[in-house]
Design a protein around this motif. Structure first.
Motif, PDB file in Angstrom:
ATOM      1  N   GLY A  20       5.018 -55.588 -33.434  1.00 30.15           N
ATOM      2  CA  GLY A  20       5.647 -54.897 -34.550  1.00 30.15           C
ATOM      3  C   GLY A  20       7.060 -55.393 -34.783  1.00 30.15           C
ATOM      4  N   VAL A  21       7.636 -54.922 -35.860  1.00 27.68           N
ATOM      5  CA  VAL A  21       8.975 -55.324 -36.278  1.00 27.68           C
ATOM      6  C   VAL A  21      10.020 -54.584 -35.454  1.00 27.68           C
ATOM      7  CG1 VAL A  21      10.585 -55.324 -38.224  1.00 27.68           C
ATOM      8  CG2 VAL A  21       8.164 -55.784 -38.603  1.00 27.68           C
ATOM      9  N   ILE A  22      11.085 -55.310 -35.098  1.00 31.20           N
ATOM     10  CA  ILE A  22      12.246 -54.733 -34.424  1.00 31.20           C
ATOM     11  C   ILE A  22      13.461 -55.077 -35.288  1.00 31.20           C
ATOM     12  CG2 ILE A  22      13.703 -54.776 -32.369  1.00 31.20           C
ATOM     13  CD1 ILE A  22      11.070 -53.975 -31.365  1.00 31.20           C
ATOM     14  N   GLY A  23      14.194 -54.084 -35.732  1.00 32.53           N
ATOM     15  CA  GLY A  23      15.376 -54.338 -36.546  1.00 32.53           C
ATOM     16  C   GLY A  23      15.035 -55.006 -37.864  1.00 32.53           C
ATOM     17  N   ASP A  24      15.954 -55.877 -38.333  1.00 33.15           N
ATOM     18  CA  ASP A  24      15.774 -56.530 -39.623  1.00 33.15           C
ATOM     19  C   ASP A  24      14.785 -57.686 -39.575  1.00 33.15           C
ATOM     20  OD1 ASP A  24      17.545 -54.843 -40.918  1.00 33.15           O
ATOM     21  OD2 ASP A  24      19.268 -56.138 -40.508  1.00 33.15           O
ATOM     22  N   ASP A  25      14.820 -58.487 -38.498  1.00 33.92           N
ATOM     23  CA  ASP A  25      13.955 -59.656 -38.470  1.00 33.92           C
ATOM     24  C   ASP A  25      13.475 -60.017 -37.072  1.00 33.92           C
ATOM     25  OD1 ASP A  25      16.317 -60.612 -37.443  1.00 33.92           O
ATOM     26  OD2 ASP A  25      16.479 -62.317 -38.785  1.00 33.92           O
ATOM     27  N   GLY A  26      13.465 -59.059 -36.176  1.00 37.02           N
ATOM     28  CA  GLY A  26      12.949 -59.302 -34.839  1.00 37.02           C
ATOM     29  C   GLY A  26      11.533 -58.783 -34.700  1.00 37.02           C
TER      30      GLY A  26
END
Length: 147
Positions: free
Chosen positions: A6-12
């Motif tokens: 899954g996504v972490i923060g803006d682009d992680g």
């Protein structure tokens, strides 16, 4: 673990790897300043007591541990790669090995986990038939229902 990416923060992004015995290691990749930042943030105190936190440099990585969990963080260019787990599920040596082995997937590794190129691209969504053309889009349970 399937469906753990899954996504972490803006682009992680993050994912979870599991063992047959149920142990878990979490992998996070984030674009941020430096791995040492993991050693400057303390968890919130639990039950009014200050948590026991250790943080130390271990080669090119940072090792951070609390009573319940621990993590290795490492800079790779402008990315910080963090591998973490519960202390009762993964020992420090295994966690360090996983952190050292973390790398960008090569073509062969991607072929093992992704569907063949072009197999799903360009397909239109499946027409469900139970979504009304107007309104809030809630499914109509009477459409095609068998009794």
């Amino acid at each position: 673990a399937r469906q753990s990416v899954g996504v972490i923060g803006d682009d992680g992004f993050g994912s979870v790897y599991t063992t047959a015995e149920g142990g878990q290691i979490q992998l996070r990749v984030e674009r941020r300043a430096h791995a040492g930042a993991d050693c400057t943030k303390d968890p919130a105190p639990a039950g009014g007591q200050e948590p026991l936190v250790t943080c130390e440099r271990d080669g090119e990585q940072w090792y951070r541990a609390t009573e319940s969990g621990h993590a290795y963080a490492q800079e790779q260019g402008d990315l910080v790669v963090t591998v973490s787990g519960a202390r009762e599920e993964v020992d420090r040596a295994a966690l360090r090995g996983a952190a050292l082995a973390a790398h960008r997937a090569d073509d062969h590794e991607l072929d093992q986990v992704l569907p063949p190129a072009g197999e799903a691209s360009g397909r239109q969504p499946v027409e469900r038939g139970d979504l009304p053309p107007v309104g809030d889009g809630a499914p109509n349970n009477d459409v095609g229902a068998s009794g």
